[in-house]
Write an enzyme that holds these catalytic residues in place. Sequence first.
Site, short mmCIF file in Angstrom:
data_model
loop_
_atom_site.label_atom_id
_atom_site.label_comp_id
_atom_site.label_asym_id
_atom_site.label_seq_id
_atom_site.Cartn_x
_atom_site.Cartn_y
_atom_site.Cartn_z
N ARG A 31 27.60 -14.78 3.96
CA ARG A 31 28.86 -15.35 3.26
C ARG A 31 28.68 -16.25 2.01
O ARG A 31 27.16 -16.39 1.82
CB ARG A 31 29.85 -16.19 4.30
CG ARG A 31 29.22 -17.51 4.53
CD ARG A 31 29.99 -18.45 5.28
NE ARG A 31 29.49 -19.71 5.71
CZ ARG A 31 29.50 -20.76 5.04
NH1 ARG A 31 29.73 -20.87 3.69
NH2 ARG A 31 28.86 -21.86 5.65
N GLY A 88 12.60 -20.85 8.55
CA GLY A 88 11.28 -20.66 9.03
C GLY A 88 11.20 -19.24 9.60
O GLY A 88 11.74 -18.54 9.66
N HIS A 140 0.90 -1.16 0.11
CA HIS A 140 0.11 0.04 -0.16
C HIS A 140 0.91 1.18 -0.05
O HIS A 140 2.14 1.15 0.59
CB HIS A 140 -0.77 0.17 1.00
CG HIS A 140 -1.76 -1.21 1.12
ND1 HIS A 140 -2.79 -1.49 0.75
CD2 HIS A 140 -1.44 -2.47 2.09
CE1 HIS A 140 -3.60 -2.67 1.08
NE2 HIS A 140 -2.65 -3.24 1.82
#
Length: 202
Positions: free
Chosen positions: A181, A140, A113
């Site tokens: 890395r 996760g 938005h």
Amino acid sequence: MKQRERMLAGLPYKGSLDGLREERMETKLKIYDYNLLRPNETEKMDELIRDILGKTDEKITVKQPFHCDYGKNIQVGNNFFANYNCTILDTGRVIIGENVKVAPNVSIYTAGHPIHPLSRNSGYEYGIEVIIGDNVWLGGSVVINPGVKIGNNVVIGSGSVVTKDIPDNVIAAGNPCKVIREITEEDRKYYYKDKEFDVQDY
């Protein structure tokens, strides 16, 4: 130009016009059915998730519950795996490559938005496509924001908020997500941190 065309072109659009609300409701009903299927109804699951998503390949797994806006704007490659509670806001296209693993509670957002309150309150919103390459693992609770492109062979650490593009062959993590890395050939012998494989067929 219809609102759906504007939406997929990354232009400001109104999601309440030109049948978009009805499209979302049709998808919601399919998702409702999908999320209520019994765990052993694997054939029905496979058939329905392929009906929900726009383009799929030979092997895909999407654990319940799963949520999206339109579904048809999502393209996934072969060997796609999404764990529990994946949410994809696909007002823009979401293009996902092969061998992508998505951990639990991952959210991919193409929707957004305007920043200014008056513009935001006008009802206009936008969708900017997200592209995820091959051989990517999203940890996760990762959040991917609109417009992000993630390269090939990338690992995104758990809990990261990805706001900018990530190049190929790296580990990236954090909020905002940054490259930590490169992934090297040396990494191949480890299965977790400094723990080496004790098998030969990896």
